[in-house]
Write a protein that holds these residues in place. Structure first.
Motif, PDB file in Angstrom:
ATOM      1  N   GLY A   1      36.081  12.312 -58.666  1.00 37.33           N
ATOM      2  CA  GLY A   1      36.813  12.182 -57.544  1.00 37.33           C
ATOM      3  C   GLY A   1      36.164  12.288 -56.164  1.00 37.33           C
ATOM      4  N   ALA A   2      34.630  11.895 -56.557  1.00 41.34           N
ATOM      5  CA  ALA A   2      33.707  12.077 -55.208  1.00 41.34           C
ATOM      6  C   ALA A   2      34.207  10.927 -54.366  1.00 41.34           C
ATOM      7  CB  ALA A   2      32.565  11.807 -55.554  1.00 41.34           C
ATOM      8  N   PHE A   3      34.828   9.740 -54.715  1.00 39.83           N
ATOM      9  CA  PHE A   3      35.229   8.557 -54.002  1.00 39.83           C
ATOM     10  C   PHE A   3      35.879   7.693 -54.977  1.00 39.83           C
ATOM     11  CE2 PHE A   3      30.975   7.814 -55.021  1.00 39.83           C
ATOM     12  CZ  PHE A   3      30.849   6.699 -55.827  1.00 39.83           C
TER      13      PHE A   3
ATOM     14  N   GLN B   1      28.732   9.122 -45.419  1.00 37.88           N
ATOM     15  CA  GLN B   1      28.920  10.465 -45.085  1.00 37.88           C
ATOM     16  C   GLN B   1      29.266  11.332 -46.550  1.00 37.88           C
ATOM     17  OE1 GLN B   1      27.603  12.001 -42.065  1.00 37.88           O
ATOM     18  NE2 GLN B   1      28.058  13.706 -43.376  1.00 37.88           N
ATOM     19  N   ALA B   2      28.374  12.239 -46.968  1.00 40.67           N
ATOM     20  CA  ALA B   2      28.685  12.923 -47.930  1.00 40.67           C
ATOM     21  C   ALA B   2      28.905  14.340 -47.591  1.00 40.67           C
ATOM     22  CB  ALA B   2      27.624  12.899 -49.228  1.00 40.67           C
ATOM     23  N   SER B   3      29.814  15.048 -48.150  1.00 39.62           N
ATOM     24  CA  SER B   3      30.106  16.491 -47.469  1.00 39.62           C
ATOM     25  C   SER B   3      30.528  17.514 -48.767  1.00 39.62           C
ATOM     26  CB  SER B   3      31.270  16.692 -46.638  1.00 39.62           C
ATOM     27  OG  SER B   3      30.745  15.904 -45.444  1.00 39.62           O
ATOM     28  N   ARG B   4      30.141  18.628 -48.448  1.00 43.74           N
ATOM     29  CA  ARG B   4      30.509  19.909 -49.749  1.00 43.74           C
ATOM     30  C   ARG B   4      31.599  20.790 -48.895  1.00 43.74           C
ATOM     31  NH1 ARG B   4      26.434  24.238 -51.748  1.00 43.74           N
ATOM     32  NH2 ARG B   4      26.226  24.597 -49.497  1.00 43.74           N
ATOM     33  N   LEU B   5      32.664  20.422 -49.503  1.00 48.72           N
ATOM     34  CA  LEU B   5      34.079  20.983 -48.718  1.00 48.72           C
ATOM     35  C   LEU B   5      34.111  22.615 -49.104  1.00 48.72           C
ATOM     36  CD1 LEU B   5      36.635  18.412 -49.531  1.00 48.72           C
ATOM     37  CD2 LEU B   5      34.865  18.526 -47.521  1.00 48.72           C
ATOM     38  N   GLN B   6      34.909  23.290 -48.569  1.00 49.68           N
ATOM     39  CA  GLN B   6      35.074  24.592 -48.475  1.00 49.68           C
ATOM     40  C   GLN B   6      35.250  25.036 -49.911  1.00 49.68           C
ATOM     41  OE1 GLN B   6      38.320  24.491 -45.606  1.00 49.68           O
ATOM     42  NE2 GLN B   6      39.197  26.220 -47.047  1.00 49.68           N
ATOM     43  N   ASP B   7      36.030  24.486 -50.880  1.00 49.22           N
ATOM     44  CA  ASP B   7      36.426  24.797 -52.035  1.00 49.22           C
ATOM     45  C   ASP B   7      35.116  24.638 -53.089  1.00 49.22           C
ATOM     46  OD1 ASP B   7      36.460  22.069 -52.161  1.00 49.22           O
ATOM     47  OD2 ASP B   7      38.450  22.027 -52.982  1.00 49.22           O
TER      48      ASP B   7
ATOM     49  N   ARG C   1      32.604  18.073 -53.765  1.00 47.38           N
ATOM     50  CA  ARG C   1      31.703  17.071 -52.892  1.00 47.38           C
ATOM     51  C   ARG C   1      32.276  15.830 -52.762  1.00 47.38           C
ATOM     52  NH1 ARG C   1      28.332  20.654 -55.803  1.00 47.38           N
ATOM     53  NH2 ARG C   1      26.254  21.278 -54.697  1.00 47.38           N
ATOM     54  N   ARG C   2      32.492  15.600 -51.751  1.00 42.47           N
ATOM     55  CA  ARG C   2      33.083  14.184 -51.132  1.00 42.47           C
ATOM     56  C   ARG C   2      32.723  13.298 -50.468  1.00 42.47           C
ATOM     57  NH1 ARG C   2      35.819  16.119 -54.993  1.00 42.47           N
ATOM     58  NH2 ARG C   2      38.079  16.964 -54.942  1.00 42.47           N
ATOM     59  N   MET C   3      32.628  11.939 -50.728  1.00 46.08           N
ATOM     60  CA  MET C   3      32.038  10.967 -49.629  1.00 46.08           C
ATOM     61  C   MET C   3      33.256  10.910 -48.758  1.00 46.08           C
ATOM     62  SD  MET C   3      31.228   6.889 -50.474  1.00 46.08           S
ATOM     63  CE  MET C   3      29.830   7.477 -51.570  1.00 46.08           C
ATOM     64  N   THR C   4      33.234  11.560 -47.600  1.00 52.48           N
ATOM     65  CA  THR C   4      34.212  11.639 -46.568  1.00 52.48           C
ATOM     66  C   THR C   4      34.243  10.580 -45.555  1.00 52.48           C
ATOM     67  OG1 THR C   4      32.572  12.848 -45.223  1.00 52.48           O
ATOM     68  CG2 THR C   4      34.080  14.266 -46.664  1.00 52.48           C
ATOM     69  N   SER C   5      33.391   9.734 -45.411  1.00 52.22           N
ATOM     70  CA  SER C   5      33.483   8.454 -44.632  1.00 52.22           C
ATOM     71  C   SER C   5      32.473   7.330 -45.087  1.00 52.22           C
ATOM     72  CB  SER C   5      33.564   8.824 -43.091  1.00 52.22           C
ATOM     73  OG  SER C   5      32.294   9.040 -42.786  1.00 52.22           O
TER      74      SER C   5
END
Length: 479
Positions: A235-237, A400-406, A409-413
């Motif tokens: 689910g990273a992208f 843009q890769a981000s580590r979310l609060q939970d 890790r997601r490719m957010t944009s």
């Protein structure tokens, strides 16, 4: 047993008791050791369970320390380099048993097995840290002094029950690590970067800079790199984003992966590199070698810090300048964070299309600002418009890769740089991650969606044989 691993004159035969000059023989200390695991009948009523467990662990640590001293006195460490694991374990068990009999220490079977394993790690590995290094679920190991060790699992920090005996024990392990790579750390040089034998990244800072005990951080090296399919599965992208990125990399767009610490920048860069043609010559430049490219023609370079005389340093910029003379098709810099940004941008602008790097930034727009700041910090005096023009012509894509609060890790944009409008760099976002809520378990609810903007490089994709269907650029319709 295995007398070739023992120091001459220390343990004569298996039937003789060892002479342990390093082991204290004071009566009170010996009595305290003998009492381990054999609490008085009324001890449970007098001591709280938590305090009792703490005291048990402390005494167990004391016994381990004494046995480790005995091993150092009796083992021939030079001969151990050629010893098999089975021989070494057997010798450690023999010396430990003889020492415990000498001191009158009684342990049950489980405790003996734990002690034997811990002693083996003390002699051959990194002591208490060895178990965490072997744990495949652990991504980072963070030591805040001898009594507090955290690990990161699934993006979340948690406190472990692993501890060092004291600060001296921790310093001995740190010294063991850095001395193996020809470095040193002490009061005059209180911090150090190194790489472990398995490729894990190691950083330590000792007193007096570290106030409450030495600080250690270990970023574990992943032996099995995650590919595009695995990242999509996790689910990273999405598959649509993967198809777009494949076209972008194959068509030799210059890509920057942006993100915070631990957001998965290197993992993303590794995955993107899988789209590079196997016939291209790739040169990688890193501070700590982490990239795991699978192509045939790959030249790897790693920077080198100065030695104890403050000489011999080889920076990423030195490697990058030299790489330009080595006929690369693509240059991949593990992380751009200093003056090497100038040479990286020039390489992207002068015939090395398809180059990639990572930077620390919280968004694509912040990433551009970070590039401007690094150019300024390099001492290059350029008008701001000229700086931005250099960036806009060199960089095509910011992922843009981000580590979310939970902890996920997601490719957010995925954002394209399309040129300049006056003094401003023009950018358009192609894909983004849209958050819509939070579950009672604090898991983020969200989905990936296209923004509806057609790619600026669509015509280039077609020329290279990647005719992406228009549907992948259509935004997701809310249900």
């Amino acid at each position: 047993m295995f007398s070739k691993y023992k120091k001459s004159g220390t343990l004569a035969t298996a039937n003789e008791k060892p002479t342990l000059a390093a082991v204290p023989t004071a009566a009170p200390a010996e009595a305290e050791r003998k009492s381990l695991m054999r609490a008085k009948p009324n001890a449970a009523a007098e001591v709280a369970p938590v305090d009792k467990e703490k005291r048990r662990k402390e005494r167990f640590g004391e016994i381990k320390l004494e046995l480790h001293k005995a091993l150092l006195d009796n083992l021939n460490l030079a001969a151990l380099e050629t010893a098999s694991e089975a021989d070494l374990r057997a010798e450690i068990n023999a010396i430990s048993q003889e020492t415990m009999e000498e001191l009158g220490i009684v342990l049950n079977r489980e405790e003996r097995q734990t002690l034997s394993q811990d002693l083996y790690f003390e002699v051959t590995g990194l002591g208490p840290l060895e178990t965490l290094l072997k744990d495949e679920t652990v991504n980072d190991i963070l030591v805040n002094g001898p009594q507090q060790i955290f690990v990161e699992r699934d993006g979340k920090l948690e406190l472990t029950d692993v501890t060092f005996k004291d600060e001296k024990h921790l310093l001995r392990i740190i010294d063991k690590i850095v001395s193996a790579v020809g470095r040193r750390v002490d009061e005059s040089n209180p911090y150090v970067d190194a790489r472990l034998a398995d490729g894990s990244r190691f950083n330590a800072m000792v007193g007096p800079i570290a106030v409450d005990g030495s600080l250690v951080s270990i970023r574990k090296f992943k032996k099995e790199k995650l590919g595009i399919d695995e990242l999509v599965k996790f689910g990273a992208f999405t598959e649509e984003m993967a198809a777009y990125l494949q076209a972008a990399v194959a068509c030799r767009l210059n890509v920057i992966v942006s993100g915070g610490t631990g957001s998965g920048k290197t993992t993303t860069l590794n995955a993107l590199s899988s789209f590079i043609d196997n016939h291209e010559r790739i040169l990688t430049i890193e501070d700590t070698a982490e990239l795991q490219l699978q192509q045939t023609h790959v030249g790897r370079m790693e920077s080198r810090p100065p030695n104890v005389e403050d000489k011999g340093a080889v920076t990423q910029r030195d490697c990058l300048k030299n790489a330009l003379r080595m006929r690369p098709d693509r240059i991949i810099v593990g992380e751009t964070r200093g003056e090497e940004v100038i040479d990286m941008l020039q390489a992207m602008n002068t015939g090395h299309d398809g180059s990639m790097t990572t930077i620390h930034a919280n968004s694509a727009r912040d990433g551009v600002s970070r590039l401007e700041n690094m150019i300024a910090m390099a001492g290059i005096e350029m008008p701001i418009k000229a700086t931005r023009s250099q960036i806009s012509s060199a960089v095509n894509l910011i992922v843009q890769a981000s580590r979310l609060q939970d902890g996920s890790r997601r490719m957010t944009s995925i954002t394209e740089i399309t040129g300049m409008e006056g003094d401003v760099i023009s950018m358009q976002k192609i894909f983004r991650y849209q958050r819509v809520g939070l579950t009672p378990e604090n898991k983020i609810i969200g989905h990936f969606t296209a923004t509806g903007v057609r790619s600026h490089f669509s015509d280039r994709f077609k020329l290279w044989g990647y005719d992406l269907p228009p549907q992948i650029f259509e935004p997701m319709v809310a249900e």
